[in-house]
Design a protein around this motif. Structure first.
Motif, PDB file in Angstrom:
ATOM      1  N   LYS A 124       9.215   2.982   9.404  1.00  0.00           N
ATOM      2  CA  LYS A 124      10.111   3.495  10.537  1.00  0.00           C
ATOM      3  C   LYS A 124       9.465   4.931  10.851  1.00  0.00           C
ATOM      4  CE  LYS A 124      14.840   4.260  12.630  1.00  0.00           C
ATOM      5  NZ  LYS A 124      16.190   3.989  12.262  1.00  0.00           N
ATOM      6  N   LEU A 125       9.522   5.633   9.964  1.00  0.00           N
ATOM      7  CA  LEU A 125       9.105   7.023  10.191  1.00  0.00           C
ATOM      8  C   LEU A 125       7.686   7.143  11.006  1.00  0.00           C
ATOM      9  CD1 LEU A 125       9.499   9.903   9.884  1.00  0.00           C
ATOM     10  CD2 LEU A 125       8.419   9.862   7.564  1.00  0.00           C
ATOM     11  N   SER A 136      12.042  -2.599  -7.686  1.00  0.00           N
ATOM     12  CA  SER A 136      11.618  -3.113  -6.389  1.00  0.00           C
ATOM     13  C   SER A 136      12.610  -2.875  -5.405  1.00  0.00           C
ATOM     14  CB  SER A 136      11.388  -4.570  -6.574  1.00  0.00           C
ATOM     15  OG  SER A 136      12.716  -5.444  -7.222  1.00  0.00           O
ATOM     16  N   SER A 137      13.945  -2.803  -5.468  1.00  0.00           N
ATOM     17  CA  SER A 137      14.703  -2.576  -4.399  1.00  0.00           C
ATOM     18  C   SER A 137      14.606  -1.066  -4.006  1.00  0.00           C
ATOM     19  CB  SER A 137      16.128  -2.846  -5.002  1.00  0.00           C
ATOM     20  OG  SER A 137      16.443  -1.883  -6.358  1.00  0.00           O
ATOM     21  N   ARG A 138      14.320  -0.111  -4.712  1.00  0.00           N
ATOM     22  CA  ARG A 138      14.146   1.341  -4.317  1.00  0.00           C
ATOM     23  C   ARG A 138      12.986   1.233  -3.449  1.00  0.00           C
ATOM     24  NH1 ARG A 138      15.116   5.647  -8.958  1.00  0.00           N
ATOM     25  NH2 ARG A 138      14.938   7.030  -7.133  1.00  0.00           N
ATOM     26  N   ARG A 139      11.938   0.529  -4.206  1.00  0.00           N
ATOM     27  CA  ARG A 139      10.522   0.489  -3.212  1.00  0.00           C
ATOM     28  C   ARG A 139      10.850   0.128  -1.840  1.00  0.00           C
ATOM     29  NH1 ARG A 139       8.297  -1.458  -7.999  1.00  0.00           N
ATOM     30  NH2 ARG A 139       7.746  -3.566  -6.986  1.00  0.00           N
ATOM     31  N   GLU A 140      11.452  -0.931  -1.666  1.00  0.00           N
ATOM     32  CA  GLU A 140      11.691  -1.777  -0.553  1.00  0.00           C
ATOM     33  C   GLU A 140      12.510  -0.761   0.431  1.00  0.00           C
ATOM     34  OE1 GLU A 140      11.698  -4.807   2.200  1.00  0.00           O
ATOM     35  OE2 GLU A 140      10.938  -4.693   0.009  1.00  0.00           O
ATOM     36  N   ILE A 141      13.563   0.023  -0.096  1.00  0.00           N
ATOM     37  CA  ILE A 141      14.491   0.776   0.832  1.00  0.00           C
ATOM     38  C   ILE A 141      13.350   1.732   1.414  1.00  0.00           C
ATOM     39  CG2 ILE A 141      16.216   2.609   0.661  1.00  0.00           C
ATOM     40  CD1 ILE A 141      17.630   0.876  -1.413  1.00  0.00           C
ATOM     41  N   ALA A 142      12.256   2.585   0.313  1.00  0.00           N
ATOM     42  CA  ALA A 142      11.404   3.491   0.727  1.00  0.00           C
ATOM     43  C   ALA A 142      10.466   2.968   1.836  1.00  0.00           C
ATOM     44  CB  ALA A 142      10.690   4.045  -0.455  1.00  0.00           C
ATOM     45  N   ALA A 143      10.156   1.871   1.533  1.00  0.00           N
ATOM     46  CA  ALA A 143       9.076   0.988   2.339  1.00  0.00           C
ATOM     47  C   ALA A 143       9.580   0.948   4.080  1.00  0.00           C
ATOM     48  CB  ALA A 143       8.420  -0.165   2.097  1.00  0.00           C
ATOM     49  N   ASN A 195       0.772  -1.242   0.066  1.00  0.00           N
ATOM     50  CA  ASN A 195       0.079  -0.135  -0.031  1.00  0.00           C
ATOM     51  C   ASN A 195       1.092   1.250  -0.049  1.00  0.00           C
ATOM     52  OD1 ASN A 195      -3.151   0.132   0.322  1.00  0.00           O
ATOM     53  ND2 ASN A 195      -2.636  -1.820   1.498  1.00  0.00           N
ATOM     54  N   ILE A 196       1.839   1.243   0.990  1.00  0.00           N
ATOM     55  CA  ILE A 196       2.733   2.282   1.204  1.00  0.00           C
ATOM     56  C   ILE A 196       3.446   2.748  -0.226  1.00  0.00           C
ATOM     57  CG2 ILE A 196       4.863   3.235   2.123  1.00  0.00           C
ATOM     58  CD1 ILE A 196       3.867   1.869   4.569  1.00  0.00           C
ATOM     59  N   THR A 197       3.980   1.491  -0.927  1.00  0.00           N
ATOM     60  CA  THR A 197       4.558   1.733  -2.370  1.00  0.00           C
ATOM     61  C   THR A 197       3.940   1.815  -3.559  1.00  0.00           C
ATOM     62  OG1 THR A 197       5.290  -0.623  -2.166  1.00  0.00           O
ATOM     63  CG2 THR A 197       6.587   0.953  -1.020  1.00  0.00           C
ATOM     64  N   PHE A 198       2.422   1.790  -3.370  1.00  0.00           N
ATOM     65  CA  PHE A 198       1.784   1.578  -4.492  1.00  0.00           C
ATOM     66  C   PHE A 198       2.026   2.779  -5.791  1.00  0.00           C
ATOM     67  CE2 PHE A 198      -2.013   2.183  -7.157  1.00  0.00           C
ATOM     68  CZ  PHE A 198      -2.479   1.057  -7.585  1.00  0.00           C
ATOM     69  N   ALA A 240       5.259   8.711   0.580  1.00  0.00           N
ATOM     70  CA  ALA A 240       6.048   8.019  -0.080  1.00  0.00           C
ATOM     71  C   ALA A 240       6.487   8.770  -1.309  1.00  0.00           C
ATOM     72  CB  ALA A 240       5.508   6.636  -0.531  1.00  0.00           C
ATOM     73  N   MET A 241       5.315   9.619  -1.772  1.00  0.00           N
ATOM     74  CA  MET A 241       5.456  10.399  -3.038  1.00  0.00           C
ATOM     75  C   MET A 241       6.346  11.883  -2.628  1.00  0.00           C
ATOM     76  SD  MET A 241       4.008   8.354  -5.010  1.00  0.00           S
ATOM     77  CE  MET A 241       4.079   9.120  -6.478  1.00  0.00           C
ATOM     78  N   GLU A 242       6.820  11.934  -1.635  1.00  0.00           N
ATOM     79  CA  GLU A 242       7.305  13.086  -1.046  1.00  0.00           C
ATOM     80  C   GLU A 242       6.636  14.498  -1.452  1.00  0.00           C
ATOM     81  OE1 GLU A 242      11.370  12.785  -2.726  1.00  0.00           O
ATOM     82  OE2 GLU A 242      11.981  11.189  -1.575  1.00  0.00           O
ATOM     83  N   PRO A 243       5.411  14.599  -1.173  1.00  0.00           N
ATOM     84  CA  PRO A 243       4.585  15.714  -1.214  1.00  0.00           C
ATOM     85  C   PRO A 243       5.098  16.959  -0.616  1.00  0.00           C
ATOM     86  CG  PRO A 243       3.616  14.486   0.318  1.00  0.00           C
ATOM     87  CD  PRO A 243       4.954  13.705  -0.084  1.00  0.00           C
TER      88      PRO A 243
END
Length: 261
Positions: free
Chosen positions: A122-123, A110-117, A98-101, A152-155
């Motif tokens: 944690k945040l 997928s690796s960058r999405r995993e790092i972001a997730a 959901n977070i990385t949708f 996640a979209m850095e608004p």
């Protein structure tokens, strides 16, 4: 060019071509600076949510203009994240998915999405819950997941429509603390709609008081007290009484209008 949000002489009428048009907003003028936390406070039906939808690009003004960083708002953008009262997570996806949708739609690997997730979990304090489904989470946890999805979209702006209204008092207080931590870490502007004077004063740099429908800006209250705020302090009690005085007449008007209709 003005950075941040700028709302100039905005009007909004619902069903303008019907036999029963509804005037929601009347001549709204408001600027929100980058990194500012603004709370919209007013009686039900006064147009606060309508203004958020305009700022999100989901609705158009009937007159006037809403701008972000000097450009007219005409459609949704990742720069302006919208969070509703209900978390609106996809029930068939895990919290992490959901977070990385949005990042997947954007084409991130997928690796960058995993790092972001992992960073976002944690945040928002959801480490260990990434593989859960939304129905395995409490109401407060679902709202944190929805907040992480927006972040996640850095608004540059978070638009929040009564995000904690459905939560119990204790969870609501914890979520307010989480939100302040996240706001300070993200440096995004926040515009939050609430009916709670205590919530407004606990969170806001500035509280914008709306009249009953059609919504106009009645007054603005600057809150200079450092966070975390003691709402029982003499200064905060004085601000709360001021908010109550400003709202009382408008709430009475809203009730009378409902009785007439």
């Amino acid at each position: 060019m003005t950075l941040g949000l700028s709302i100039k002489e905005v009007y909004k009428t619902w069903n303008p071509n019907s036999t029963n048009p509804v005037s929601a907003l009347h001549n709204i003028n408001l600027d929100v600076s980058l990194g500012e936390f603004v709370v919209l406070l007013g009686p039900s039906g006064c147009g606060k949510s309508s203004l958020l939808y305009i700022l999100a690009g989901l609705e158009q003004t009937s007159a006037g203009i809403a701008e972000f960083d000097g450009l007219p708002i005409s459609k949704p953008s990742p720069e302006r994240g919208l969070i509703f009262q209900e978390a609106s997570l996809y029930p068939w996806l895990t919290v992490k998915d959901n977070i990385t949708f949005g990042l997947k739609i954007k084409g991130l690997s997928s690796s960058r999405r995993e790092i972001a997730a992992e960073r976002l979990l944690k945040l928002v304090g959801l480490m260990g819950a990434g593989d859960h489904r939304p129905n395995q989470l409490s109401g407060g946890m679902r709202q944190r997941a929805a907040l992480a999805r927006a972040l996640a979209m850095e608004p540059k702006v978070l638009l929040m429509d009564e995000p904690f209204a459905a939560l119990d008092i204790q969870t609501r207080a914890r979520m307010q603390t989480h939100l302040l931590d996240i706001w300070q870490a993200s440096q995004a502007s926040i515009i939050l709609v609430t009916h709670s004077i205590d919530e407004a004063l606990a969170l806001a740099d500035r509280v914008v008081i709306f009249t009953s429908r059609p919504g106009r800006i009645k007054d603005e209250i600057i809150v200079k007290e450092p966070r975390t705020r003691d709402l029982r302090s003499p200064k905060m009690i004085k601000l709360a009484r001021r908010c109550e005085e400003l709202l009382a007449e408008e709430v009475d008007k809203a009730f009378k209008e409902q009785e007439i209709t």
